[in-house]
Scaffold this motif. Structure first.
Motif, PDB file in Angstrom:
ATOM      1  N   VAL A 174       0.840  -1.204   0.000  1.00  0.00           N
ATOM      2  CA  VAL A 174       0.000   0.000   0.000  1.00  0.00           C
ATOM      3  C   VAL A 174       0.873   1.250   0.000  1.00  0.00           C
ATOM      4  O   VAL A 174       0.610   2.215  -0.746  1.00  0.00           O
ATOM      5  CB  VAL A 174      -0.955  -0.016   1.212  1.00  0.00           C
ATOM      6  CG1 VAL A 174      -1.538   1.364   1.467  1.00  0.00           C
ATOM      7  CG2 VAL A 174      -2.083  -1.020   0.993  1.00  0.00           C
ATOM      8  N   LEU A 175       1.924   1.248   0.809  1.00  0.00           N
ATOM      9  CA  LEU A 175       2.836   2.393   0.820  1.00  0.00           C
ATOM     10  C   LEU A 175       3.534   2.557  -0.531  1.00  0.00           C
ATOM     11  O   LEU A 175       3.720   3.683  -1.011  1.00  0.00           O
ATOM     12  CB  LEU A 175       3.877   2.231   1.926  1.00  0.00           C
ATOM     13  CG  LEU A 175       3.369   2.425   3.367  1.00  0.00           C
ATOM     14  CD1 LEU A 175       4.445   2.050   4.372  1.00  0.00           C
ATOM     15  CD2 LEU A 175       2.906   3.852   3.584  1.00  0.00           C
ATOM     16  N   SER A 176       3.895   1.441  -1.160  1.00  0.00           N
ATOM     17  CA  SER A 176       4.528   1.513  -2.485  1.00  0.00           C
ATOM     18  C   SER A 176       3.583   2.124  -3.508  1.00  0.00           C
ATOM     19  O   SER A 176       3.984   2.946  -4.337  1.00  0.00           O
ATOM     20  CB  SER A 176       4.967   0.118  -2.940  1.00  0.00           C
ATOM     21  OG  SER A 176       5.991  -0.383  -2.122  1.00  0.00           O
ATOM     22  N   VAL A 189       2.190   7.144  -6.771  1.00  0.00           N
ATOM     23  CA  VAL A 189       1.368   8.299  -7.140  1.00  0.00           C
ATOM     24  C   VAL A 189       2.042   9.592  -6.689  1.00  0.00           C
ATOM     25  O   VAL A 189       2.054  10.590  -7.420  1.00  0.00           O
ATOM     26  CB  VAL A 189      -0.036   8.179  -6.519  1.00  0.00           C
ATOM     27  CG1 VAL A 189      -0.881   9.402  -6.841  1.00  0.00           C
ATOM     28  CG2 VAL A 189      -0.731   6.918  -7.009  1.00  0.00           C
ATOM     29  N   LYS A 190       2.635   9.563  -5.485  1.00  0.00           N
ATOM     30  CA  LYS A 190       3.287  10.755  -4.962  1.00  0.00           C
ATOM     31  C   LYS A 190       4.461  11.174  -5.844  1.00  0.00           C
ATOM     32  O   LYS A 190       4.693  12.378  -6.073  1.00  0.00           O
ATOM     33  CB  LYS A 190       3.766  10.477  -3.535  1.00  0.00           C
ATOM     34  CG  LYS A 190       3.991  11.721  -2.692  1.00  0.00           C
ATOM     35  CD  LYS A 190       4.198  11.349  -1.229  1.00  0.00           C
ATOM     36  CE  LYS A 190       4.308  12.617  -0.384  1.00  0.00           C
ATOM     37  NZ  LYS A 190       4.465  12.285   1.052  1.00  0.00           N
ATOM     38  N   GLY A 238      -1.607  14.281  -5.246  1.00  0.00           N
ATOM     39  CA  GLY A 238      -1.907  14.713  -3.893  1.00  0.00           C
ATOM     40  C   GLY A 238      -2.581  13.619  -3.095  1.00  0.00           C
ATOM     41  O   GLY A 238      -2.752  12.488  -3.572  1.00  0.00           O
ATOM     42  N   PRO A 239      -3.001  13.919  -1.854  1.00  0.00           N
ATOM     43  CA  PRO A 239      -3.617  12.908  -0.987  1.00  0.00           C
ATOM     44  C   PRO A 239      -4.811  12.194  -1.611  1.00  0.00           C
ATOM     45  O   PRO A 239      -4.936  10.976  -1.475  1.00  0.00           O
ATOM     46  CB  PRO A 239      -4.037  13.719   0.246  1.00  0.00           C
ATOM     47  CG  PRO A 239      -3.070  14.856   0.286  1.00  0.00           C
ATOM     48  CD  PRO A 239      -2.821  15.204  -1.156  1.00  0.00           C
ATOM     49  N   GLU A 240      -5.690  12.924  -2.295  1.00  0.00           N
ATOM     50  CA  GLU A 240      -6.872  12.272  -2.870  1.00  0.00           C
ATOM     51  C   GLU A 240      -6.490  11.320  -3.999  1.00  0.00           C
ATOM     52  O   GLU A 240      -7.053  10.234  -4.126  1.00  0.00           O
ATOM     53  CB  GLU A 240      -7.870  13.322  -3.354  1.00  0.00           C
ATOM     54  CG  GLU A 240      -8.472  14.136  -2.217  1.00  0.00           C
ATOM     55  CD  GLU A 240      -9.804  14.761  -2.583  1.00  0.00           C
ATOM     56  OE1 GLU A 240     -10.239  14.597  -3.731  1.00  0.00           O
ATOM     57  OE2 GLU A 240     -10.405  15.403  -1.696  1.00  0.00           O
TER      58      GLU A 240
END
Length: 456
Positions: free
Chosen positions: A97-99, A104-105, A110-112
């Motif tokens: 999930v972090l990957s 995306v980051k 952004g967060p959304e």
């Protein structure tokens, strides 16, 4: 075959305790699992910069855990195991999930956008578990305890870096490694260790809760924790399907799908242990149907989680220990647990309060929790036949997985698809283990797989 465990059941699987004893038993399950449910959103939110979204994410984690636990206990339409199978946010998915979020980051999202990608790939990944629930026998022959143990160990080892980073103060923290941070993390770490060695079951069950509470108090006294005004949040969280949108990327999906496969095998072990403690058969058609229903319940719970902005769920193993300790195996208690979790999730202010736990305090607790994941993988490996072939597979898988994790620049000249798929120790090491287990010839007389249940 029935388990001959000496555990005496006060309430059997289909017994109906009176409301007060049922509520008391449910509270013990809640105590054993609460921190496990909320910690993954806290870790993911801190790592990906999702501070504003955290209260809602924590609320949804609790609410979805409640719904999933209720389904497992009630078993509507054959969905669920019909036992106390507390559904909680899975630590196994944290790395992937972090990957996905970092992918995306790195593209400027952004967060959304980050959450849209995470929940999108987790939504489709849940169908992997739903499909696997229909073919449990074939899956056990394909993914053996050897490969399961390797992947779970790699998951734990990968997450330890997250825990130790928080213990030092957090990623890019200006005071990273400051003596105060290390002292707070060490206090929580040692307190949890000592409480876990207590002879009192209640202290062992509440070790992490007590550790976080004492650590937060020490952080407040030392000036590390300065309580912030609570944000202007609605009194009650209203679940919204796909609140952050919906996105998909194959490079983020493949690692998540692999962990769904491993999570399914883990669930089979946990359900088998639950059957033993609940004095239910652990072989035959009834047992197989219970396994299929339980894994299907996990998959449906993960579908609901992705739809309503919660991270993937799994059957928590620690709650089997509560059944053993209390002698209460009644599935009707599971209905109470589900209702309590759902009720806690209604209030987003709870998430806003928990969000203020200092990173060193959280790191002291997660360091043990993530280390426990690695230890669980080692325990599974210890129960397999460690011949020359198995040792070779373990060595190759750890070498590839941990090597790439330690030196991710190794793949920088490869296509972006290859980099995104294999820069994770879980994916690279896990796929190495599965392929070698399938392709390397077995020694003469060696069984194709060892599918025994995990020890309770």
């Amino acid at each position: 075959m029935q388990d001959q465990s000496p555990v005496e059941l006060l309430y059997g699987l289909d017994d109906r305790p009176a409301p007060l004893p049922a509520l008391f038993a449910a509270l013990q399950h809640l105590l054993a699992s609460f921190v496990g449910v909320i910690t993954p959103p806290l870790v993911i939110g801190a790592a990906l910069g999702l501070g504003e979204q955290l209260p809602y994410l924590i609320s949804m984690a609790l609410m979805v855990s409640g719904v999933g636990t209720f389904i497992q206990a009630r078993r509507p339409f054959g969905i669920g195991a019909g036992m106390i199978c507390l559904q909680g946010t899975s630590f196994a998915f944290l790395g992937t999930v972090l990957s996905a979020g970092m992918l995306v980051k790195s593209r400027g999202g952004g967060p959304e956008e980050i959450l849209a990608m995470i929940f999108g790939v987790c939504f489709f990944g849940a169908f992997v578990q739903v499909l696997l629930s229909r073919c449990i026998g074939a899956l056990q022959r394909l993914v053996t305890p050897l490969t399961t143990g390797i992947v779970i160990t790699l998951i734990g080892v990968s997450l330890i870096k997250v825990g130790i980073t928080d213990l030092g103060g957090g990623f890019k923290a200006p005071d990273f490694g400051a003596p105060r941070n290390l002292a707070l993390g060490a206090l929580v770490f040692l307190l949890i260790l000592l409480l876990n060695r207590s002879r009192q079951p209640w202290l062992r069950l509440s070790a992490i809760v007590v550790g976080l509470a004492v650590g937060s108090l020490a952080a407040w006294v030392s000036g590390k924790l300065v309580p912030q005004p609570l944000p202007d949040l609605p009194l009650v969280s209203v679940p919204q399907p796909f609140r952050y949108g919906f996105a998909f990327d194959w490079t983020a999906f493949v690692p998540v799908a692999l962990v769904y496969v491993i999570s399914t095998i883990e669930t089979v072990g946990d359900l088998t242990a639950n059957c033993m403690l609940s004095r239910q058969p652990i072989e035959g058609p009834g047992y197989l149907e219970r396994l299929k229903g339980g894994v299907l319940g996990d998959g449906i719970s993960c579908l609901i989680a992705a739809t309503f902005s919660a991270f993937p769920n799994t059957t928590f193993a620690q709650n089997n220990g509560v059944i053993q300790m209390t002698g209460v195996a009644s599935r009707h208690v599971g209905l109470y647990i589900g209702a309590l979790l759902f009720a806690l999730g209604l209030f987003p202010l709870l998430g806003a309060v928990l969000q203020q736990i200092p990173k060193p305090v959280l790191g002291g607790a997660t360091l043990i929790m993530f280390g426990s994941v690695a230890a669980a993988g080692i325990r599974i490996l210890a129960g397999t036949r460690l011949d020359r072939r198995s040792m070779l597979i373990i060595a190759a898988s750890f070498g590839v997985g941990l090597g790439i994790a330690a030196q991710p620049q190794l793949l920088q000249q490869m296509p972006r698809l290859v980099q995104n798929l294999f820069d994770s120790a879980i994916t690279s090491g896990g796929l190495t283990a599965i392929l070698l287990d399938l392709l390397l010839p077995r020694e003469h007389g060696e069984p194709a797989a060892v599918t025994g249940a995990r020890r309770v």
